[in-house]
Design an enzyme around this catalytic site. Sequence first.
Site, PDB file in Angstrom:
ATOM      1  CB  THR A 187      -1.407 -10.802 -16.092  1.00 18.31           C
ATOM      2  OG1 THR A 187      -0.829 -10.189 -14.943  1.00 18.31           O
ATOM      3  CG2 THR A 187      -2.756 -10.179 -16.381  1.00 18.31           C
ATOM      4  N   PRO A 198      -5.530 -13.240 -20.065  1.00 22.24           N
ATOM      5  CG  PRO A 198      -5.754 -13.818 -22.321  1.00 22.24           C
ATOM      6  CD  PRO A 198      -5.064 -14.237 -21.061  1.00 22.24           C
ATOM      7  N   GLY A 235      -6.158 -11.233 -13.563  1.00 20.96           N
ATOM      8  CA  GLY A 235      -5.005 -10.416 -13.209  1.00 20.96           C
ATOM      9  C   GLY A 235      -4.893 -10.346 -11.699  1.00 20.96           C
ATOM     10  CB  SER A 236      -6.863  -8.480  -9.146  1.00 22.88           C
ATOM     11  OG  SER A 236      -6.695  -7.220  -9.753  1.00 22.88           O
ATOM     12  NE  ARG A 243       3.788  30.801 -20.035  1.00 24.73           N
ATOM     13  CZ  ARG A 243       3.477  31.013 -21.294  1.00 24.73           C
ATOM     14  NH1 ARG A 243       4.423  31.015 -22.232  1.00 24.73           N
ATOM     15  NH2 ARG A 243       2.234  31.236 -21.652  1.00 24.73           N
ATOM     16  CD  GLN A 266      -4.080  22.823 -13.773  1.00 28.32           C
ATOM     17  OE1 GLN A 266      -4.325  21.836 -14.445  1.00 28.32           O
ATOM     18  NE2 GLN A 266      -4.818  23.908 -13.794  1.00 28.32           N
ATOM     19  N   GLY A 325       0.605  24.612 -17.845  1.00 22.78           N
ATOM     20  CA  GLY A 325      -0.496  25.197 -18.608  1.00 22.78           C
ATOM     21  C   GLY A 325      -0.711  24.453 -19.924  1.00 22.78           C
ATOM     22  CD  GLU A 356       6.024  -5.692 -10.634  1.00 25.00           C
ATOM     23  OE1 GLU A 356       6.400  -5.976  -9.489  1.00 25.00           O
ATOM     24  OE2 GLU A 356       6.797  -5.406 -11.565  1.00 25.00           O
TER      25      GLU A 356
HETATM   26  C1  LIG Z   1       2.006  -2.113 -19.168  1.00 23.39           C
HETATM   27  C2  LIG Z   1       1.697  -3.329 -18.354  1.00 23.39           C
HETATM   28  C3  LIG Z   1       2.718  -4.233 -18.054  1.00 23.39           C
HETATM   29  C4  LIG Z   1       2.431  -5.406 -17.347  1.00 23.39           C
HETATM   30  N1  LIG Z   1       3.437  -6.332 -17.147  1.00 23.39           N
HETATM   31  C5  LIG Z   1       3.109  -7.550 -16.640  1.00 23.39           C
HETATM   32  C6  LIG Z   1       4.082  -8.603 -16.598  1.00 23.39           C
HETATM   33  O1  LIG Z   1       5.255  -8.424 -16.977  1.00 23.39           O
HETATM   34  N2  LIG Z   1       3.696  -9.815 -16.136  1.00 23.39           N
HETATM   35  C7  LIG Z   1       2.429 -10.065 -15.700  1.00 23.39           C
HETATM   36  O2  LIG Z   1       2.149 -11.200 -15.305  1.00 23.39           O
HETATM   37  N3  LIG Z   1       1.499  -9.073 -15.712  1.00 23.39           N
HETATM   38  C8  LIG Z   1       1.797  -7.842 -16.180  1.00 23.39           C
HETATM   39  N4  LIG Z   1       0.846  -6.854 -16.234  1.00 23.39           N
HETATM   40  C9  LIG Z   1      -0.498  -7.136 -15.754  1.00 23.39           C
HETATM   41  C10 LIG Z   1      -0.866  -6.396 -14.467  1.00 23.39           C
HETATM   42  O3  LIG Z   1      -0.144  -6.904 -13.380  1.00 23.39           O
HETATM   43  C11 LIG Z   1      -2.376  -6.535 -14.315  1.00 23.39           C
HETATM   44  O4  LIG Z   1      -2.959  -5.747 -15.343  1.00 23.39           O
HETATM   45  C12 LIG Z   1      -2.870  -6.089 -12.959  1.00 23.39           C
HETATM   46  O5  LIG Z   1      -2.448  -6.981 -11.958  1.00 23.39           O
HETATM   47  C13 LIG Z   1      -4.404  -5.977 -12.908  1.00 23.39           C
HETATM   48  O6  LIG Z   1      -5.016  -7.122 -13.414  1.00 23.39           O
HETATM   49  P1  LIG Z   1      -6.157  -6.981 -14.529  1.00 23.39           P
HETATM   50  O7  LIG Z   1      -5.631  -6.126 -15.599  1.00 23.39           O
HETATM   51  O8  LIG Z   1      -6.607  -8.333 -14.880  1.00 23.39           O
HETATM   52  O9  LIG Z   1      -7.331  -6.201 -13.808  1.00 23.39           O
HETATM   53  P2  LIG Z   1      -8.506  -6.859 -12.944  1.00 23.39           P
HETATM   54  O10 LIG Z   1      -7.932  -7.802 -11.968  1.00 23.39           O
HETATM   55  O11 LIG Z   1      -9.546  -7.348 -13.857  1.00 23.39           O
HETATM   56  O12 LIG Z   1      -9.034  -5.573 -12.168  1.00 23.39           O
HETATM   57  C14 LIG Z   1     -10.007  -4.682 -12.695  1.00 23.39           C
HETATM   58  C15 LIG Z   1     -10.406  -3.723 -11.569  1.00 23.39           C
HETATM   59  O13 LIG Z   1     -11.018  -4.472 -10.508  1.00 23.39           O
HETATM   60  C16 LIG Z   1     -10.340  -4.215  -9.288  1.00 23.39           C
HETATM   61  N5  LIG Z   1     -10.341  -5.405  -8.455  1.00 23.39           N
HETATM   62  C17 LIG Z   1     -10.087  -6.696  -8.811  1.00 23.39           C
HETATM   63  N6  LIG Z   1     -10.145  -7.495  -7.748  1.00 23.39           N
HETATM   64  C18 LIG Z   1     -10.453  -6.710  -6.676  1.00 23.39           C
HETATM   65  C19 LIG Z   1     -10.662  -6.952  -5.280  1.00 23.39           C
HETATM   66  N7  LIG Z   1     -10.534  -8.177  -4.762  1.00 23.39           N
HETATM   67  N8  LIG Z   1     -10.967  -5.904  -4.500  1.00 23.39           N
HETATM   68  C20 LIG Z   1     -11.085  -4.642  -5.017  1.00 23.39           C
HETATM   69  N9  LIG Z   1     -10.898  -4.354  -6.311  1.00 23.39           N
HETATM   70  C21 LIG Z   1     -10.579  -5.374  -7.132  1.00 23.39           C
HETATM   71  C22 LIG Z   1      -8.914  -3.857  -9.711  1.00 23.39           C
HETATM   72  O14 LIG Z   1      -8.226  -3.144  -8.691  1.00 23.39           O
HETATM   73  C23 LIG Z   1      -9.192  -3.016 -10.949  1.00 23.39           C
HETATM   74  O15 LIG Z   1      -9.536  -1.716 -10.567  1.00 23.39           O
HETATM   75  C24 LIG Z   1       1.117  -5.650 -16.885  1.00 23.39           C
HETATM   76  C25 LIG Z   1       0.109  -4.719 -17.147  1.00 23.39           C
HETATM   77  C26 LIG Z   1       0.377  -3.585 -17.878  1.00 23.39           C
HETATM   78  C27 LIG Z   1      -0.742  -2.641 -18.180  1.00 23.39           C
END
Ligand SMILES: Cc1cc2nc3c(=O)[nH]c(=O)nc-3n(C[C@H](O)[C@H](O)[C@H](O)COP(=O)(O)OP(=O)(O)OC[C@H]3O[C@@H](n4cnc5c(N)ncnc54)[C@H](O)[C@@H]3O)c2cc1C
Length: 380
Positions: free
Chosen positions: A126, A128, A131-132, A268, A336, A339, A363
């Site tokens: 991932t 900045p 991610g997805s 409780r 819930q 309480g 993931e």
């Molecule tokens: C505590 C934590 C630990 C993590 N550990 C790791 C790690 O070790 N290594 C690593 O590489 N990553 C890690 N991640 C990153 C994590 O895998 C990503 O945050 C996740 O995959 C989502 O990517 P994003 O945050 O960029 O969200 P985005 O991809 O920007 O998504 C934002 C929203 O848009 C939706 N969306 C995006 N594309 C689509 C689509 N095609 N169809 C429908 N909806 C969509 C998503 O479902 C989400 O609701 C971690 C994250 C957290 C919070």
Amino acid sequence: MDFELPESHQALQKMVRDFCEKNVKPHAREWDRSGTFPREVVRQLGELGIMGMQIPEEFGGAGLDTLAVAVVVEEIARYDGSLALTVASHNGLGTSHLRVFGPKHLKDRFLPKLASGEYLGAWGLTEPGSGSDAAGMKTTAVRKGDRWVLNGAKMFITQGSVGDVFVVLAVTTKEKKQKGITAFCLTRGMPGFSQRAIHGKLGMRSSDTAELVMENLEVADDHRIGEVDSGFIDTMKILDKGRITIGALAVGLGRGALEESVRYSRERTAFGQPIGDFQALRWMMADMKTELDAARLLVWRSARLADAGKPYTVEASMAKLFASEAATRACNKAVQFHGGYGYTNEFPVERYLRDAKLCEIGEGTSEIQRTVIAREIYRR
Ligand SMILES: Cc1cc2nc3c(=O)[nH]c(=O)nc-3n(C[C@H](O)[C@H](O)[C@H](O)COP(=O)(O)OP(=O)(O)OC[C@H]3O[C@@H](n4cnc5c(N)ncnc54)[C@H](O)[C@@H]3O)c2cc1C
């Protein structure tokens, strides 16, 4: 079909439960409150073989199967979601990528220390800005003789600031998009490599999360993992397995929340009777139990398929999707159930709820899992 765990797995489950009762349960609330990464406990888990579960014995690992990993992660999550995330990500992401696709000299060098818990592994996919849409990454690796020069940043990386060995993905042939991405093995302290811990998370607060920055970081070609431009395909395979483990983690959190609710419902009282006698709460429990058992069966099915060498991508997505959402529902019900006390950190259920939410995001979000499952329905 056999729905019972093999005896060896039951013994492993008991060992982990005993360890957690003694070493995790008494401290989990404080670790969460202070955001403390429990390094010493992780080291102890290494001594028990829990940090190298799927690493072959020749490299100092326990050589266990995927089902065993699911059982262990569920059991730890019952007590502490953050510690379960540490164990799941260390075993399943960076360490697995190195174990499955890495060259022998890197496995010889790092796997024994990763297995013992002396080293922690992290995995950087991932960024900045992506991610997805992981293939939309911007980190680049440019070849310079027998070395590569990396520039870019990775976001939300588990074990990012406490890790020692990192597998990171970078674009090597931009025009080939996801078929132009390569994996590299980095180590802490390399010139041009820095880590910045991320604080302020909703949950999983005692798991370590960080941003990784690479500035003109030079890495030798023999630190490349897998073929040039094949890193993304390998990454998808690593994620498939990781999703089984996140499903197991979710089941563990839900189970912990249910057990806490049962305990509380006996103590409780309201209107002159234990709250557990109210049908409204009993039905809540029945829903929690039914959904969590269904989730576990999905997790175990995908683990069994993985261990049999059969395809399991869609089954892993179904397990993660259902288990994570079932866990959030169960933990929400548990709050819930408690309480007003459920709204405080006097009881662990609010922590379980905050931790469970991560399972719907990390993931691959629930939306991405649904996309994977729906794609498969149409393909078949
Ligand atoms: C505590 C934590 C630990 C993590 N550990 C790791 C790690 O070790 N290594 C690593 O590489 N990553 C890690 N991640 C990153 C994590 O895998 C990503 O945050 C996740 O995959 C989502 O990517 P994003 O945050 O960029 O969200 P985005 O991809 O920007 O998504 C934002 C929203 O848009 C939706 N969306 C995006 N594309 C689509 C689509 N095609 N169809 C429908 N909806 C969509 C998503 O479902 C989400 O609701 C971690 C994250 C957290 C919070």
